[in-house]
Design a protein around this motif. Structure first.
Motif, PDB file in Angstrom:
ATOM      1  N   ASP A 255       6.490   2.436   2.776  1.00 49.89           N
ATOM      2  CA  ASP A 255       7.814   1.872   3.004  1.00 49.89           C
ATOM      3  C   ASP A 255       7.712   0.867   4.154  1.00 49.89           C
ATOM      4  N   LYS A 256       8.043  -0.374   3.865  1.00 47.78           N
ATOM      5  CA  LYS A 256       7.920  -1.437   4.867  1.00 47.78           C
ATOM      6  C   LYS A 256       9.014  -1.372   5.937  1.00 47.78           C
ATOM      7  N   ASN A 257      10.048  -0.579   5.702  1.00 48.54           N
ATOM      8  CA  ASN A 257      11.179  -0.541   6.632  1.00 48.54           C
ATOM      9  C   ASN A 257      11.083   0.585   7.656  1.00 48.54           C
ATOM     10  N   ALA A 258       9.944   1.282   7.693  1.00 46.13           N
ATOM     11  CA  ALA A 258       9.788   2.394   8.639  1.00 46.13           C
ATOM     12  C   ALA A 258       9.816   1.893  10.079  1.00 46.13           C
ATOM     13  N   LYS A 259      10.424   2.676  10.975  1.00 42.09           N
ATOM     14  CA  LYS A 259      10.557   2.295  12.393  1.00 42.09           C
ATOM     15  C   LYS A 259      10.257   3.490  13.294  1.00 42.09           C
ATOM     16  N   GLY A 260      10.113   3.189  14.593  1.00 41.84           N
ATOM     17  CA  GLY A 260       9.963   4.239  15.597  1.00 41.84           C
ATOM     18  C   GLY A 260       8.659   4.990  15.543  1.00 41.84           C
ATOM     19  N   GLY A 261       7.605   4.354  15.050  1.00 44.02           N
ATOM     20  CA  GLY A 261       6.307   5.010  14.996  1.00 44.02           C
ATOM     21  C   GLY A 261       6.160   6.000  13.860  1.00 44.02           C
ATOM     22  N   ILE A 262       7.187   6.126  13.014  1.00 40.05           N
ATOM     23  CA  ILE A 262       7.141   7.020  11.853  1.00 40.05           C
ATOM     24  C   ILE A 262       6.864   6.190  10.606  1.00 40.05           C
ATOM     25  N   VAL A 263       5.796   6.519   9.908  1.00 45.15           N
ATOM     26  CA  VAL A 263       5.425   5.816   8.681  1.00 45.15           C
ATOM     27  C   VAL A 263       5.924   6.616   7.483  1.00 45.15           C
ATOM     28  N   LYS A 264       6.677   5.952   6.614  1.00 44.20           N
ATOM     29  CA  LYS A 264       7.158   6.585   5.383  1.00 44.20           C
ATOM     30  C   LYS A 264       6.327   6.092   4.214  1.00 44.20           C
ATOM     31  N   LEU A 265       5.906   7.008   3.356  1.00 39.93           N
ATOM     32  CA  LEU A 265       5.073   6.625   2.223  1.00 39.93           C
ATOM     33  C   LEU A 265       5.181   7.647   1.107  1.00 39.93           C
ATOM     34  N   SER A 266       4.694   7.267  -0.071  1.00 37.88           N
ATOM     35  CA  SER A 266       4.570   8.192  -1.202  1.00 37.88           C
ATOM     36  C   SER A 266       3.128   8.179  -1.675  1.00 37.88           C
ATOM     37  N   ALA A 267       2.587   9.359  -1.942  1.00 41.59           N
ATOM     38  CA  ALA A 267       1.221   9.504  -2.443  1.00 41.59           C
ATOM     39  C   ALA A 267       1.292  10.157  -3.822  1.00 41.59           C
ATOM     40  N   TYR A 268       0.663   9.519  -4.829  1.00 45.23           N
ATOM     41  CA  TYR A 268       0.759   9.992  -6.211  1.00 45.23           C
ATOM     42  C   TYR A 268      -0.581  10.514  -6.711  1.00 45.23           C
ATOM     43  N   SER A 269      -0.481  11.511  -7.591  1.00 47.91           N
ATOM     44  CA  SER A 269      -1.668  12.080  -8.226  1.00 47.91           C
ATOM     45  C   SER A 269      -1.308  12.410  -9.668  1.00 47.91           C
ATOM     46  N   ASN A 270      -2.288  12.850 -10.437  1.00 49.68           N
ATOM     47  CA  ASN A 270      -2.016  13.300 -11.798  1.00 49.68           C
ATOM     48  C   ASN A 270      -1.272  14.633 -11.768  1.00 49.68           C
ATOM     49  N   GLU A 271      -0.571  14.950 -12.869  1.00 52.79           N
ATOM     50  CA  GLU A 271       0.276  16.143 -12.928  1.00 52.79           C
ATOM     51  C   GLU A 271      -0.459  17.431 -12.569  1.00 52.79           C
ATOM     52  N   GLU A 272      -1.731  17.516 -12.975  1.00 53.80           N
ATOM     53  CA  GLU A 272      -2.435  18.789 -12.795  1.00 53.80           C
ATOM     54  C   GLU A 272      -2.915  19.010 -11.358  1.00 53.80           C
ATOM     55  N   ASN A 273      -2.824  17.998 -10.512  1.00 53.92           N
ATOM     56  CA  ASN A 273      -3.351  18.103  -9.151  1.00 53.92           C
ATOM     57  C   ASN A 273      -2.239  18.355  -8.133  1.00 53.92           C
ATOM     58  N   ASP A 274      -2.433  19.389  -7.317  1.00 55.70           N
ATOM     59  CA  ASP A 274      -1.546  19.652  -6.187  1.00 55.70           C
ATOM     60  C   ASP A 274      -2.279  19.203  -4.927  1.00 55.70           C
ATOM     61  N   ILE A 275      -1.792  18.115  -4.331  1.00 57.31           N
ATOM     62  CA  ILE A 275      -2.529  17.493  -3.219  1.00 57.31           C
ATOM     63  C   ILE A 275      -1.965  17.862  -1.850  1.00 57.31           C
ATOM     64  N   ARG A 276      -0.990  18.760  -1.812  1.00 56.30           N
ATOM     65  CA  ARG A 276      -0.314  19.040  -0.540  1.00 56.30           C
ATOM     66  C   ARG A 276      -1.263  19.566   0.535  1.00 56.30           C
TER      67      ARG A 276
END
Length: 353
Positions: A255-276
Motif C-alpha cells: 500500500d503506497k499510502n502507508a504512513k508513520g513507519g507502518i507498512v501495509k501490504l498483502s501477501a498471496y499464496s496458493n489455496e493449499e498453503n498457510d503462510i502465517r
C-alpha cells in the motif's frame, strides 16, 4: 442452451473476436467481462444475430443463429447498452409494440405486460411518454422489453447503467429471479455486481478468451488466491526482502499510502498453503514487528486487472474445417472494432433518476 464454437469477427484487417468458444447451460448467469474494446459488444451483437460472424458457429437452444435466425431469435431477449426505445410512445404502447413484434398471443399480452411492468418497477410511469422519463426509468423500460415473451436466453449489456443504488439492488434481485427459468449473459463494468450475482465469469481481452471460471475460483488463475493483509513496522525494503525468502508466497502488494513507519501490504499464496507461521518468523528475524495480520482474498477488480494487463497478444486465427461465413448478411466491413464498440455506447447524460 448456448454453444459458441471458434467464433471469429474481422473488420478489414482488424481481428475483433479471435477464436472464441464457450457453452452456457440453462439457468446459469454468465458475467461477461473485458476492458473497453475487448470485443464484448461485438460478441453479444453476433449472439443476437445483429451482425454476422466471419467464422464459427453460434447455437441458441439448438438453433444456429446464422442458418435459423428466426427460430434462434425467438429464444433471445436483448438489452443493448443503448436501449432501443421509441421516445414518442408511452411505456405501455412501446411494450405492446414489442409484444406484437415477438408474436405474443393477444389474449396473453395485457397480463404479461402488466406482470413485466411490476417486475421492473415501471407500472407508475406506464402512461408517460418515454422521452419524459429519467435515464434510470428508460433503462428499466429497456430491460422490460428484453423480458417480453419470457425468452429462454436474456442478454443484458450494462443493465444497471443510470440506476441509483436501490434500483441496482432491485435489478440484481430480478436477474437472480429470472435465472430460475432463463439463461442470462450479463456484461457490466461494475465488478462487484458481477461477483454478487453471476455463477460463471468469462473475461476476454483483445477478442480472446482469457479465463472462464466461477467468481470464487478466478484468483487461482493468477497464481495467488489466499492471502494475508499485514501491517508491519519497519522499512519496506527490509520487509520485502524478508518475505521473499518464503517460497510459498506468489505475490506481494504494498500500500503506497502507508504512513508513520507502518507498512501495509498483502501477501498471496496458493489455496493449499498457510503462510502465517512462516511470515511471523521471517519478519521476527528481520526485527520487523507485526501490528496486524488477517486473512484476505484478491478482489475481482484486482483479478480483472491482473488478467487483462498481462494477457498475451491475440494470435491470427488458423484456417481449418470451420465454416467460413462471408456475406451472410450485409455488414459494416472496414469499420474498426473500436468504432463499432463506440457506436454501441450510450452518451453521458446529466439527467437525474
Amino acid at each position: 442452451m448456448i454453444e459458441v464454437k471458434h467464433l471469429v469477427k474481422k473488420y478489414g484487417e482488424h481481428l475483433a473476436v479471435d477464436d472464441l468458444s464457450f457453452t452456457l447451460e440453462k439457468g446459469q448467469i454468465l458475467g461477461f467481462l473485458g476492458p473497453n474494446g475487448a470485443g464484448k459488444s461485438t460478441t453479444m451483437n453476433i449472439l443476437t444475430g445483429y451482425i454476422s460472424a466471419t467464422e464459427g458457429t453460434v447455437m441458441i437452444n439448438g438453433h444456429d443463429i446464422f442458418d435459423e435466425p428466426e427460430e434462434a431469435k425467438k429464444c433471445i431477449g436483448y438489452l443493448p447498452e443503448l436501449p432501443p426505445l421509441y421516445q414518442d410512445m408511452t411505456v405501455r404502447e412501446y411494450l405492446n409494440f414489442v409484444a406484437d413484434i415477438k408474436f405474443v398471443k393477444k389474449n396473453e399480452k395485457r397480463k404479461m405486460i402488466d406482470r413485466i411492468m411490476r417486475m421492473t418497477k415501471i407500472t407508475e410511469v406506464s402512461e408517460r411518454l418515454i422521452k419524459q422519463l429519467s435515464k434510470g426509468y428508460k433503462q428499466r423500460v429497456g430491460l422490460a422489453q428484453a423480458i417480453v415473451g419470457f425468452p429462454e436466453v436474456i442478454i443484458l449489456d450494462e443493465p444497471t447503467v443510470g440506476l441509483d443504488p436501490m434500483q441496482i439492488i432491485e435489478i440484481r434481485d430480478l436477474i437472480k429471479e429470472l435465472s430460475k427459468n432463463h439463461t442470462i449473459i450479463l456484461s457490466s463494468h461494475i465488478l462487484s455486481e458481477v461477483s454478487a450475482i453471476c455463477d460463471q465469469v468469462m473475461i476476454i481481452n483483445k477478442g480472446r478468451l482469457i479465463v472462464s471460471d466461477t467468481p470464487d475460483n478466478l484468483s487461482q488463475h493468477i497464481g495467488g488466491s489466499k492471502g494475508l493483509h499485514l501491517e508491519v513496522k519497519g522499512e519496506q525494503e527490509a520487509i520485502k526482502k524478508a518475505l521473499e525468502t518464503i517460497p510459498e508466497i506468489t505475490k506481494l502488494e504494498f500500500d503506497k499510502n502507508a504512513k508513520g513507519g507502518i507498512v501495509k501490504l498483502s501477501a498471496y499464496s496458493n489455496e493449499e498453503n498457510d503462510i502465517r507461521e512462516a511470515v511471523f518468523y521471517a519478519l521476527s528475524d528481520a526485527k520487523c514487528p507485526i501490528y496486524d495480520m488477517h486473512s484476505t482474498k484478491m478482489s475481482l477488480e484486482n483479478i480483472f486487472l491482473e488478467l487483462t494487463q498481462d494477457s498475451p497478444k491475440p494470435h491470427a486465427s488458423k484456417n481449418s474445417n470451420r465454416l467460413l461465413r462471408k456475406n451472410k448478411k450485409k455488414d459494416e466491413d472496414g469499420i474498426p472494432a473500436e468504432t463499432a464498440e463506440a457506436m454501441n455506447q450510450e452518451p453521458e447524460q446529466k439527467e437525474e433518476n
